[in-house]
Design a protein around this motif. Structure first.
Motif, mmCIF file in Angstrom:
data_model
loop_
_atom_site.group_PDB
_atom_site.id
_atom_site.type_symbol
_atom_site.label_atom_id
_atom_site.label_comp_id
_atom_site.label_asym_id
_atom_site.label_seq_id
_atom_site.Cartn_x
_atom_site.Cartn_y
_atom_site.Cartn_z
ATOM 1 N N GLU A 28 0.816 -1.210 0.000
ATOM 2 C CA GLU A 28 0.000 0.000 0.000
ATOM 3 C C GLU A 28 0.854 1.266 0.000
ATOM 4 O OE1 GLU A 28 -3.366 0.542 2.363
ATOM 5 O OE2 GLU A 28 -4.172 -1.469 2.088
ATOM 6 N N ASP A 29 1.836 1.349 0.884
ATOM 7 C CA ASP A 29 2.668 2.561 0.965
ATOM 8 C C ASP A 29 3.466 2.765 -0.321
ATOM 9 O OD1 ASP A 29 1.736 3.101 3.467
ATOM 10 O OD2 ASP A 29 3.426 2.185 4.533
ATOM 11 N N ILE A 30 4.031 1.663 -0.838
ATOM 12 C CA ILE A 30 4.829 1.771 -2.067
ATOM 13 C C ILE A 30 3.926 2.167 -3.234
ATOM 14 C CG2 ILE A 30 6.411 0.568 -3.622
ATOM 15 C CD1 ILE A 30 6.963 -1.413 -1.365
ATOM 16 N N GLY A 31 2.748 1.515 -3.322
ATOM 17 C CA GLY A 31 1.823 1.816 -4.400
ATOM 18 C C GLY A 31 1.348 3.257 -4.356
ATOM 19 N N PHE A 32 1.064 3.757 -3.150
ATOM 20 C CA PHE A 32 0.623 5.155 -3.013
ATOM 21 C C PHE A 32 1.728 6.112 -3.460
ATOM 22 C CE2 PHE A 32 -0.122 9.138 -0.785
ATOM 23 C CZ PHE A 32 -1.491 9.335 -1.006
ATOM 24 N N LYS A 33 2.972 5.772 -3.148
ATOM 25 C CA LYS A 33 4.097 6.611 -3.569
ATOM 26 C C LYS A 33 4.240 6.633 -5.087
ATOM 27 C CE LYS A 33 9.086 7.256 -2.979
ATOM 28 N NZ LYS A 33 10.323 6.737 -2.359
ATOM 29 N N ILE A 34 4.083 5.446 -5.725
ATOM 30 C CA ILE A 34 4.159 5.371 -7.188
ATOM 31 C C ILE A 34 3.064 6.231 -7.818
ATOM 32 C CG2 ILE A 34 3.904 3.846 -9.192
ATOM 33 C CD1 ILE A 34 5.147 1.606 -7.485
ATOM 34 N N ALA A 35 1.840 6.111 -7.266
ATOM 35 C CA ALA A 35 0.714 6.891 -7.799
ATOM 36 C C ALA A 35 0.975 8.386 -7.642
ATOM 37 C CB ALA A 35 -0.580 6.492 -7.103
ATOM 38 N N LYS A 36 1.497 8.784 -6.501
ATOM 39 C CA LYS A 36 1.772 10.207 -6.248
ATOM 40 C C LYS A 36 2.866 10.720 -7.175
ATOM 41 C CE LYS A 36 2.819 13.415 -2.485
ATOM 42 N NZ LYS A 36 3.145 13.522 -1.036
ATOM 43 N N ASN A 37 3.870 9.872 -7.426
ATOM 44 C CA ASN A 37 4.979 10.275 -8.305
ATOM 45 C C ASN A 37 4.529 10.539 -9.743
ATOM 46 O OD1 ASN A 37 6.841 10.129 -6.257
ATOM 47 N ND2 ASN A 37 7.626 8.110 -6.827
ATOM 48 N N CYS A 38 3.384 9.966 -10.135
ATOM 49 C CA CYS A 38 2.888 10.147 -11.509
ATOM 50 C C CYS A 38 2.353 11.553 -11.753
ATOM 51 C CB CYS A 38 1.804 9.118 -11.836
ATOM 52 S SG CYS A 38 2.449 7.431 -12.004
ATOM 53 N N GLY A 39 2.293 12.356 -10.694
ATOM 54 C CA GLY A 39 1.931 13.760 -10.856
ATOM 55 C C GLY A 39 0.500 13.996 -11.310
ATOM 56 N N GLY A 40 -0.364 13.031 -11.084
ATOM 57 C CA GLY A 40 -1.771 13.200 -11.448
ATOM 58 C C GLY A 40 -2.066 13.037 -12.927
ATOM 59 N N LEU A 41 -1.064 12.636 -13.725
ATOM 60 C CA LEU A 41 -1.254 12.484 -15.170
ATOM 61 C C LEU A 41 -1.860 11.111 -15.461
ATOM 62 C CD1 LEU A 41 -0.699 13.922 -17.894
ATOM 63 C CD2 LEU A 41 1.463 12.673 -17.996
ATOM 64 N N PRO A 42 -3.092 11.054 -16.011
ATOM 65 C CA PRO A 42 -3.756 9.759 -16.229
ATOM 66 C C PRO A 42 -2.935 8.792 -17.076
ATOM 67 C CG PRO A 42 -5.338 11.547 -16.447
ATOM 68 C CD PRO A 42 -3.994 12.187 -16.317
ATOM 69 N N LEU A 43 -2.274 9.281 -18.135
ATOM 70 C CA LEU A 43 -1.490 8.382 -18.976
ATOM 71 C C LEU A 43 -0.360 7.738 -18.185
ATOM 72 C CD1 LEU A 43 -0.893 7.159 -21.741
ATOM 73 C CD2 LEU A 43 0.509 9.151 -22.258
ATOM 74 N N SER A 44 0.329 8.531 -17.351
ATOM 75 C CA SER A 44 1.397 7.973 -16.512
ATOM 76 C C SER A 44 0.855 6.880 -15.604
ATOM 77 C CB SER A 44 2.035 9.076 -15.671
ATOM 78 O OG SER A 44 2.720 10.004 -16.464
ATOM 79 N N LEU A 45 -0.331 7.133 -15.050
ATOM 80 C CA LEU A 45 -0.925 6.183 -14.107
ATOM 81 C C LEU A 45 -1.291 4.865 -14.785
ATOM 82 C CD1 LEU A 45 -3.095 8.780 -12.209
ATOM 83 C CD2 LEU A 45 -1.370 7.333 -11.128
ATOM 84 N N VAL A 46 -1.913 4.935 -15.967
ATOM 85 C CA VAL A 46 -2.339 3.685 -16.599
ATOM 86 C C VAL A 46 -1.151 2.905 -17.154
ATOM 87 C CG1 VAL A 46 -4.666 4.502 -17.128
ATOM 88 C CG2 VAL A 46 -2.855 4.826 -18.802
ATOM 89 N N VAL A 47 -0.096 3.617 -17.619
ATOM 90 C CA VAL A 47 1.101 2.903 -18.073
ATOM 91 C C VAL A 47 1.802 2.247 -16.885
ATOM 92 C CG1 VAL A 47 3.361 3.118 -19.177
ATOM 93 C CG2 VAL A 47 1.410 4.364 -20.101
ATOM 94 N N ALA A 48 1.878 2.985 -15.775
ATOM 95 C CA ALA A 48 2.476 2.413 -14.555
ATOM 96 C C ALA A 48 1.666 1.214 -14.081
ATOM 97 C CB ALA A 48 2.553 3.471 -13.461
ATOM 98 N N ALA A 49 0.335 1.330 -14.151
ATOM 99 C CA ALA A 49 -0.526 0.214 -13.740
ATOM 100 C C ALA A 49 -0.335 -0.992 -14.667
ATOM 101 C CB ALA A 49 -1.986 0.655 -13.746
ATOM 102 N N GLY A 50 -0.184 -0.720 -15.966
ATOM 103 C CA GLY A 50 0.060 -1.814 -16.906
ATOM 104 C C GLY A 50 1.343 -2.545 -16.602
#
Length: 583
Positions: A28-50
């Motif tokens: 959870e903590d690591i995942g939240f950090k990754i999500a925060k690092n994406c800067g709120g950009l949806p494309l960054s988030l979905v590529v990171a999720a992929g």
């Protein structure tokens, strides 16, 4: 889309990675950090999720490594690319050769991958094409490729690249010498005129405009093996392809503007294994016999006339055009085209036993008949299709109705002299029965058929008992009044393996069926069935049913589908999705 805050970002990442499953506490903590690092950009988030979705959940170190790399989009794309299987990397990089915002046809892309040797069989249960489709699905799941259109069976028909992903691929593809996109590196014609020869000397695969190929100063052009050509109106660039003496693949993109090639010089490229292009007229010259290594021929034109020499292309696997005129009867002791797997679209073909013997291993076949010619000449011998023992996909289309669509609609709507709906259906049913019986009375399908599309035949619904008896049929599409009549009654023992049923444009009113008649149905699609009064509630009892799709204008059928869905949920049974098809 607007930028997301930290919590919205984390919710999106969780939904993409874990798909509503429980999240391990240690992530959870690591995942939240990754999500925060994406800067709120949806494309960054979905590529990171992929990327994260492909990493085993217990591999906490990999999650930490991704978190430590920050949230720069290019870094995330690079990491996602690095984690690809080795066989998928060149397939993805190859897509950099298509222009920005270009909608790529997956079937053509797969042919290109196979011709280049990017796809190999991992086991004996799948064909090269099926293996390539798995590659594509994996790239989509990683959000590196965008789906622009899916077929009714869920397979990807066309795709595209996000601009930022494509920019990364263009650079990486040039760096790894997979493909050089000339127009991206040298954006103006003047730059390309002076620097193209120097730029391409270390590359075997290039993507270039017609203008670029029109240049005469390709000093090192003999080493080029593959060209993806982007047409420019006014340039007949392929007339200069004799410079590319080692060329194996020439793929000219489909564009709306008219663009021709000069076939005489193209047919001197004896190493060609793949050729896709328009042609100056509908006649393919006999010089095509020089291309003894040709495996794929795609022609962007209708009513293409092939020469007798087509039977000499022993390596041919795919023969595709908007439509072909009947193949010439083979002369003498011609050997069959044992490698031919795809033939589409064949117009008004006579399926003599000799023709059937010449394509013994065909797997996918598209056939079209015109109403006037079919009525005038009944000797097309469609019953011989049963001898195509490896045929898996068949499309049978009839163009031109027995009654004009306008007359039909006027009659059905009561505008043609006060006919009642029942009388109209009797009249139409009589026409359908007489003509269909005359046309297809002796038709036999090969037993191994898996996919069947019928369009415009106006058969009586009773003929579906023949189709329902096919033991391996998984997909049935009935388009454009494939069947005509007021009533369809199915029975036990039919459609035992059917997964998808599509009825598109029909005057069907009563459909009497039961869940046991379609024991493995997963998807039911009813489009433009405006006279169908109801969907039987027992359809909801099919244990495998996942989707019922209704077009947005069929409000009555949509009501029935949603009512059945609610009944299933209220009774605590496994439910299905009701999907609306937009116009």
């Amino acid at each position: 889309m607007s930028l997301m805050d930290s919590h919205q970002s984390w919710n999106l990442l969780k939904r993409k990675v874990f798909r509503c499953k429980d999240i391990p506490v240690e992530l959870e903590d690591i995942g939240f950090k990754i999500a925060k690092n994406c800067g709120g950009l949806p494309l960054s988030l979905v590529v990171a999720a992929g990327l994260l979705s492909k990493i085993p959940i217990h591999n906490r170190d990999s999650w930490k490594q991704i978190a430590a790399n920050g949230g720069q989009l290019e870094t995330i794309i690079c990491l996602s690319y690095t984690h690809l299987h080795n066989h998928s990397k060149p397939c993805l990089l190859y897509m950099a050769g298509f222009p920005e915002d270009y909608e790529i046809r997956v079937s053509e892309l797969i042919h290109l991958w196979i011709s280049e040797g990017f796809v190999t069989l991992s086991n004996g249960s799948q064909s090269l094409e099926e293996e390539a489709e798995d590659f594509m699905e994996d790239l989509v799941e990683r959000s590196l490729v965008l789906v622009t259109y899916r077929k009714s069976d869920g397979k990807i028909k066309s795709c595209s690249l996000h601009d930022i992903v494509r920019e990364f691929l263009v650079r990486q593809a040039a760096k790894e010498k997979v493909i050089l996109s000339v127009m991206d590196y040298l954006p103006t014609p003047i730059l390309r005129k002076h620097f193209v020869p120097r730029l391409i000397k270390d590359h075997h695969i290039i993507s270039a405009s017609s203008y670029d190929l029109h240049l005469k100063d390709y000093v090192h052009s003999s080493h080029i093996r593959i060209i993806i050509c982007i047409p420019n109106k006014g340039y007949r660039s392929v007339g200069f392809v004799e410079k590319f003496s080692s060329l194996r693949v020439l793929h000219v993109l489909r564009r709306n503007d008219h663009w021709d090639w000069e076939p005489g010089q193209v047919f001197d490229l004896v190493h060609l294994t793949y050729l896709a292009s328009n042609i100056p007229n509908s006649i393919v010259p006999s010089a095509i016999s020089k291309l003894q290594n040709l495996q794929t021929l795609v022609i962007y034109r209708s009513e293409v006339r092939l020469p007798m020499e087509i039977w000499r292309l022993r390596q041919l696997r795919h023969l595709i055009a908007f439509s072909f005129q009947p193949l010439p009867n083979p002369e003498g002791e011609q050997n069959p085209l044992e490698n031919l797997q795809v033939l589409s679209l064949a117009m008004d073909f006579v399926w003599s036993k000799r023709i059937v013997e010449m394509i013994p291993n065909i797997k996918k076949l598209g056939i079209c008949y015109s109403k006037g010619k079919f009525d005038a000449y009944a000797g097309y011998r469609l019953k011989n299709l049963k001898y195509l023992c490896r045929l898996e996909k068949l499309k049978l289309e009839m163009r031109g109705g027995f009654l004009s669509r306008q007359l039909h609609d006027e009659m059905v709507l009561g505008m043609g002299g006060g006919f009642s709906l029942g009388i109209v259906h009797k009249i139409l049913g009589w026409f359908s029965f007489r003509r269909a019986k005359k046309r297809l009375g002796g038709l036999s399908f090969p037993l191994q058929l898996r996919r069947l599309t019928l369009s415009g035949w106006k058969l009586p619904w009773s003929d579906m008992t023949i189709v329902g008896s096919l033991p391996n049929l998984q997909v049935l599409k009935l388009r454009n009044f494939a069947c005509r009549g007021q009533r369809w009654e199915t029975s036990n023992g039919q459609f035992r393996e059917l997964r998808l049923l599509l009825i598109d444009r029909s005057d069907l009113v009563y459909w009497r069926t039961d869940a046991s008649h379609f024991p493995k149905l997963e998807c039911l699609m009813l489009h433009q069935c405006r006279f169908l009064r109801e969907i039987r509630s027992n359809i909801g009892d099919i244990q495998t049913l996942k989707v019922i799709e209704i077009d947005e204008r069929s409000t009555r059928l949509l009501f029935w589908a949603e009512m059945i869905q609610k009944k299933q949920r209220d009774s605590g049974k496994r439910s299905f999705l009701v999907r609306v098809k937009r116009s």
